[in-house]
Design a protein around this motif. Structure first.
Motif, mmCIF file in Angstrom:
data_model
loop_
_atom_site.group_PDB
_atom_site.id
_atom_site.type_symbol
_atom_site.label_atom_id
_atom_site.label_comp_id
_atom_site.label_asym_id
_atom_site.label_seq_id
_atom_site.Cartn_x
_atom_site.Cartn_y
_atom_site.Cartn_z
ATOM 1 N N CYS A 594 0.832 -1.210 0.000
ATOM 2 C CA CYS A 594 0.000 0.000 0.000
ATOM 3 C C CYS A 594 0.860 1.251 0.000
ATOM 4 N N SER A 595 1.870 1.229 0.822
ATOM 5 C CA SER A 595 2.743 2.401 0.935
ATOM 6 C C SER A 595 3.409 2.724 -0.392
ATOM 7 N N GLU A 596 3.885 1.697 -1.070
ATOM 8 C CA GLU A 596 4.545 1.904 -2.356
ATOM 9 C C GLU A 596 3.586 2.454 -3.403
ATOM 10 N N ALA A 597 2.294 2.106 -3.235
ATOM 11 C CA ALA A 597 1.289 2.575 -4.194
ATOM 12 C C ALA A 597 0.657 3.892 -3.770
ATOM 13 N N GLY A 598 1.069 4.434 -2.632
ATOM 14 C CA GLY A 598 0.502 5.689 -2.144
ATOM 15 C C GLY A 598 -0.903 5.533 -1.584
ATOM 16 N N VAL A 599 -1.214 4.332 -1.132
ATOM 17 C CA VAL A 599 -2.537 4.035 -0.563
ATOM 18 C C VAL A 599 -2.407 3.939 0.952
ATOM 19 N N LYS A 600 -3.305 4.591 1.663
ATOM 20 C CA LYS A 600 -3.259 4.533 3.121
ATOM 21 C C LYS A 600 -3.712 3.162 3.621
ATOM 22 N N PHE A 601 -3.129 2.784 4.761
ATOM 23 C CA PHE A 601 -3.364 1.444 5.314
ATOM 24 C C PHE A 601 -3.710 1.574 6.790
ATOM 25 N N TYR A 602 -4.906 1.116 7.158
ATOM 26 C CA TYR A 602 -5.347 1.149 8.549
ATOM 27 C C TYR A 602 -5.551 -0.280 9.052
ATOM 28 N N LEU A 603 -5.162 -0.513 10.286
ATOM 29 C CA LEU A 603 -5.525 -1.753 10.970
ATOM 30 C C LEU A 603 -6.886 -1.557 11.634
ATOM 31 N N THR A 604 -7.655 -2.621 11.717
ATOM 32 C CA THR A 604 -8.913 -2.555 12.469
ATOM 33 C C THR A 604 -8.879 -3.574 13.589
ATOM 34 N N THR A 605 -9.547 -3.260 14.669
ATOM 35 C CA THR A 605 -9.574 -4.161 15.825
ATOM 36 C C THR A 605 -10.720 -5.164 15.681
ATOM 37 N N PRO A 606 -10.666 -6.260 16.415
ATOM 38 C CA PRO A 606 -11.836 -7.137 16.476
ATOM 39 C C PRO A 606 -13.044 -6.359 17.016
ATOM 40 N N LEU A 625 1.929 -3.199 14.548
ATOM 41 C CA LEU A 625 2.260 -1.778 14.627
ATOM 42 C C LEU A 625 3.656 -1.493 14.089
ATOM 43 N N GLU A 626 4.504 -2.532 14.046
ATOM 44 C CA GLU A 626 5.853 -2.358 13.488
ATOM 45 C C GLU A 626 5.793 -2.034 11.997
ATOM 46 N N ALA A 627 4.651 -2.358 11.371
ATOM 47 C CA ALA A 627 4.479 -2.035 9.954
ATOM 48 C C ALA A 627 4.186 -0.554 9.745
ATOM 49 N N GLU A 628 4.021 0.184 10.834
ATOM 50 C CA GLU A 628 3.742 1.617 10.790
ATOM 51 C C GLU A 628 2.519 1.940 9.926
ATOM 52 N N PRO A 629 1.359 1.441 10.335
ATOM 53 C CA PRO A 629 0.136 1.766 9.587
ATOM 54 C C PRO A 629 -0.166 3.253 9.684
ATOM 55 N N VAL A 642 -7.357 1.552 25.127
ATOM 56 C CA VAL A 642 -6.272 0.594 24.888
ATOM 57 C C VAL A 642 -5.342 1.108 23.793
ATOM 58 N N LEU A 643 -5.924 1.571 22.713
ATOM 59 C CA LEU A 643 -5.120 2.056 21.581
ATOM 60 C C LEU A 643 -4.356 3.322 21.930
ATOM 61 N N ARG A 644 -4.964 4.183 22.728
ATOM 62 C CA ARG A 644 -4.287 5.433 23.091
ATOM 63 C C ARG A 644 -3.034 5.165 23.924
ATOM 64 N N GLN A 645 -3.042 4.060 24.660
ATOM 65 C CA GLN A 645 -1.853 3.695 25.430
ATOM 66 C C GLN A 645 -0.767 3.099 24.542
ATOM 67 N N LEU A 646 -1.170 2.555 23.393
ATOM 68 C CA LEU A 646 -0.215 1.875 22.519
ATOM 69 C C LEU A 646 0.388 2.769 21.457
ATOM 70 N N THR A 647 -0.396 3.742 20.967
ATOM 71 C CA THR A 647 0.048 4.475 19.791
ATOM 72 C C THR A 647 -0.564 5.867 19.736
ATOM 73 N N GLY A 648 0.123 6.740 19.019
ATOM 74 C CA GLY A 648 -0.414 8.071 18.768
ATOM 75 C C GLY A 648 -0.974 8.217 17.368
ATOM 76 N N LEU A 649 -1.158 7.086 16.679
ATOM 77 C CA LEU A 649 -1.692 7.114 15.314
ATOM 78 C C LEU A 649 -3.119 7.644 15.291
ATOM 79 N N PRO A 650 -3.568 8.186 14.163
ATOM 80 C CA PRO A 650 -4.961 8.626 14.048
ATOM 81 C C PRO A 650 -5.920 7.464 14.316
ATOM 82 N N LEU A 651 -7.018 7.772 14.984
ATOM 83 C CA LEU A 651 -8.021 6.760 15.306
ATOM 84 C C LEU A 651 -9.320 7.055 14.581
ATOM 85 N N ALA A 652 -9.869 6.028 13.981
ATOM 86 C CA ALA A 652 -11.214 6.087 13.406
ATOM 87 C C ALA A 652 -12.085 5.097 14.169
#
Length: 844
Positions: A594-606, A625-629, A642-652
């Motif tokens: 995705c990164s190489e194609a300029g497409v954003k990549f988000y992980l989703t939780t269960p 998270l090591e993939a730097e989504p 939970v996510l706020r403790q793990l990362t500062g990435l944007p949240l949807a």
């Protein structure tokens, strides 16, 4: 042991009285609008005020349900209703809508809020999130075991309430779209049509039934009724603050009977003596209503042992079997296994033709008529139908039980008494003083209108006063202790004693009613605050051409989405067993692609993750998270902290959070969310209004098979895999596909995830392709294709089609292509399509 609150339901006035008189500590009920039991009689504002006063005089709390999703056009009126509820003195409001929580905390912060089970609170982080949002008590999801309940109570610092008796939903509450999507009656609006209680058969990927339904039964989604009466001590030890009885749609006789028995059981368990449930109590709970019983998930996942596969409605109690039947006379001989009396209702489960039910009008024993017969008696009853020897007979209505229940809420003499201490002072030539003190220390006094006189014959005595003051039959009070200070040879006429007793009781009732009633909030103050919050200027998100997003479940599908022209890919946190596992390295490679194609990549939780499952999932998630989504999509409120403790990435946030109005979007924005997925139950017009006014980015699902249910019960594991209370599942779902076939021949696809949760999908795909011109103008930041369970070919074809249409709308907005023809080609050969609620909505 700490004694929990017993919370009973009331759908009308008789049920309220039944609950109070049979020992409830609190009652939950709804107003005429904004509540999840729209079909109950409910209470208008006058009746609500009367209900609160009636309950408070008797030491009982009232919780008012405002537990539905609310449109922007309803929010002001809903807050005004909260104002009314607060001024009546109600003890709390039970809510579902995030936007209403935000408004309530700002406009009426004094009002206690409880989170409805519709909020799907099922883990410690979720309960903490709600506590920090101003929630005093959380009604937990029914899918929790006792260990999890105890952990939430201890770690979240919030009161917990759990259902202990009554009907169960097969889906996590607040997550069900089945009634809504199939018939337009939304459970999130209190109008559930209960399609889960209809007939379904499990089929394989080719639509072929996979079980013998003569043996299994046809009602694969119909749970038994919850009954924890045998486990009250364990529930108390878990620290549960409130034991809740389900049943606002039930008759007052049901409320009376179940409340009375649970009151007795809680008191029995709290005394610390050896605990047991009597045979009579067990029988009465079954008789008043049952679909067979289960302890739900409190002691594990019971699988098929939680379900009522052969009957979705009341079973009654077994009365016996038909020994013989005379077709000419229509008389059946039955050996009773339970008592029977004239007026009882019975039902014969006949071999052919379903059920034969009657109200018993005559009973014959030994050739003679009788009014009643005991267990073990052979009786003859008149029955018509295809009845055969061996058919089972059930008693579905016990006239004696019902009559006893009715007495508790129809008589002017109250069964529940508040002990009152009276003190009398009487001296000649002075008015007699009567003072009353209740157990809470509320004290009132009154004096006789005339002065006491010198006795000519019989002076006033303590015994005589006790007899007169104990005449409290039609009041909620009873004489506990009497203290007398009587002068010598004093006399007070009986009429004066009765009059002063009546006035003291009235004063005591008024004082008790006022005890919990707050200082009323003025309408001007509430309206001023409400206008300020609703009209506050918050910079709205910038509007631009929407990004095309795709939610997928595999690495191959990521590549297909990118090649098709997606601008954003969501990688699903739910792993479906039909597809196999996905490794962290595959996800990392997909992200790089995705990164190489300029497409954003988000992980989703269960979507659903109990505390144990969060703990199991986090090491895998941290490796992702090591993939730097580019961001994370949270599928429930519990994931946000939970996510706020793990990362500062944007949240949807995903659609499962039920964002139905602007205030809900604001609520989530204030908790660190940068984009919200709007409810799939909104109309196109509502989407436009919300996307145009939201202060953060919005997202709309435009295509795909929507999940209608997510359930901790798995039909595949239970029917095919042998899953029961004492047996494990053999894993028949691995690598296989299944569906549920309804009575009309429609198949609803079924998927099982990594935690053995069952996801039921709509039979028809959502397709809003022909509405894209309108949706693009509406202003959402993201339009999403839901394809988590689909293969790469589906993803490629669908994304490419939407990309082409969107590109055409952007480049040539005045030259629209034939969208109808494009849509027909896209859905050709599929299961059929629906526009969901785009036009019809769920408002009424």
């Amino acid at each position: 042991m700490k004694k929990p609150e017993l919370l009973a339901p009331a759908g009308n006035w008789e049920a309220l009285v039944a609950a109070v008189q049979n020992g409830a500590d609190a009652v939950y009920l709804g107003g005429k609008q904004f509540n999840a039991r729209r079909s109950a009689d409910n209470f208008d504002d006058v009746a609500l005020a009367r209900a609160v006063e009636y309950a408070h005089v008797r030491g009982v709390k009232i919780y008012v349900t405002v537990n539905i999703l609310l449109a922007d056009t309803e929010l002001k009126e809903a807050v005004r209703f909260l104002h009314t509820v607060y001024n009546t003195g109600a003890d709390a409001v039970i809510v579902q809508d995030l936007g209403l929580i935000r408004l309530a905390r700002r406009v009426i912060p004094e009002l206690e809020l409880h989170a409805s089970t519709q909020m799907t609170a099922h883990n410690v982080p979720g309960a903490l999130f709600l506590r920090d949002a101003g929630i005093k008590r959380v009604v937990l999801a029914r899918e929790l075991d006792l260990k999890s309940v105890r952990a939430i109570r201890e770690k979240a610092g919030v009161q917990v309430e759990t259902f202990v008796h009554g009907a169960l939903c097969v889906c996590y509450s607040g997550q069900c779209l089945m009634s809504s999507m199939i018939g337009g009656r939304s459970g999130n609006r209190g109008r559930c049509a209960q399609p889960c209680r209809l007939e379904y058969r499990l089929v394989d990927g080719k639509g072929k039934p996979v079980a013998d339904y003569e043996k299994v039964g046809d009602y694969l989604l119909s749970p038994r009724d919850l009954n924890t009466s045998g486990h009250i001590p364990e529930l108390i030890k878990a620290g549960i603050d409130s034991f809740k009885i389900e049943g606002r749609m039930r008759r007052p006789e049901y409320v009376a009977t179940v409340t009375r028995i649970y009151r007795t059981l809680i008191d029995r368990a709290s005394r610390g003596e050896e605990y047991n449930v009597t045979g009579e109590e067990i029988g009465q709970l079954a008789q008043i209503f049952n679909r067979d019983f289960t302890t739900g998930y409190f002691f594990g996942v019971p699988g098929r042992d939680m379900m009522s596969y052969k009957r979705p409605n009341n079973r009654g109690v077994r009365l016996g079997r038909v020994r013989s039947y005379n077709r000419e006379t229509g008389r059946a001989e039955i050996e009773l296994e339970a008592p029977l009396r004239v007026g009882d209702g019975i039902e014969v489960w006949v071999t052919r033709g379903g059920r034969v039910g009657i109200q018993v009008s005559q009973i014959f024993t030994g050739g003679r008529k009788t009014l009643c017969a005991e267990s073990g008696t052979v009786v003859v009853l008149e029955l018509k139908g295809h009845i055969r020897p061996g058919d089972r007979v059930f008693k579905t209505h016990d006239v004696q039980l019902m009559e006893n229940a009715v007495k508790t809420f129809s008589s002017s003499r109250e069964t529940r008494r508040i002990p009152v201490d009276f003190k009398v002072q009487a001296r000649v030539s002075e008015p007699m003083v009567l003072e009353a003190t209740d157990p809470q220390g509320v004290t009132v006094r009154a004096t006789t209108r005339a002065a006491a006189e010198e006795a000519q014959k019989r002076p006033l005595t303590r015994e005589f006063l006790a007899g007169q003051l104990d005449r409290l039959g039609n009041t909620p009070f009873g004489l506990n202790k009497l203290t007398c200070e009587l002068g010598d040879n004093v006399m007070v006429p009986v009429r004066e004693i009765n009059d002063v007793r009546r006035r003291v009781v009235e004063k005591l009732s008024a004082a008790r009613a006022a005890l919990r009633k707050p200082e009323p909030l003025s309408e001007d103050v509430v309206e001023r605050k409400l206008s300020a919050v609703m009209d506050e200027e918050i910079e709205r998100a910038g509007s631009s051409f929407p990004v095309l997003a795709v939610a997928v479940g595999g690495a191959a599908e990521v590549r297909a989405a990118v090649k098709g022209g997606a601008g954003l890919v969501y990688f699903s946190g739910d792993r479906f067993r039909s597809r196999g596992n996905v490794t962290a390295s595959e996800v990392i490679k997909a992200r790089r692609y995705c990164s190489e194609a300029g497409v954003k990549f988000y992980l989703t939780t269960p979507r659903i993750a109990h505390d144990r499952e969060i703990e199991q999932y986090l090491p895998f998630f941290k490796s992702l998270l090591e993939a730097e989504p580019d961001g994370i999509m949270a599928a429930s409120c519990g994931w946000l902290p939970v996510l706020r403790q793990l990362t500062g990435l944007p949240l949807a946030t995903d659609f499962a959070l039920n964002v139905f109005n602007r205030q809900s979007a604001l609520f989530l924005m204030e908790h660190g969310v940068s984009r919200v997925t709007l409810s799939t139950e909104l109309t196109g017009e509502q989407i436009k209004q919300l996307a145009g006014s939201a202060p953060l980015e919005t997202e709309v699902i435009v295509h795909g098979a929507l999940p209608l249910m997510v359930s901790r019960y798995c039909a595949v594991g239970s029917v095919l895999g042998g899953k029961g209370e004492n047996s494990n599942c053999s894993g028949q779902c691995r690598g296989n596909t299944f569906g549920l076939l309804d009575r009309k021949g429609v198949i609803f696809p079924v998927e099982m995830d990594q935690h053995c949760l069952m996801h039921i999908y709509n039979s028809r795909e959502l397709c809003l392709l022909d509405t894209l011109p309108y949706l693009v103008q509406a202003g959402p930041a993201v339009l999403r294709i839901e394809a988590r369970r689909e293969n790469e070919f589906y993803v490629a074809r669908t994304v490419k089609t939407y990309r082409q249409v969107l590109d055409g709308l952007r480049k040539f907005p005045d030259r629209l292509p034939d969208l109808q023809a494009i849509m027909e080609k896209l859905v050709e050969g599929g299961p059929g399509f629906t526009r969901g609620h785009y036009y019809r909505g769920i408002m009424d």
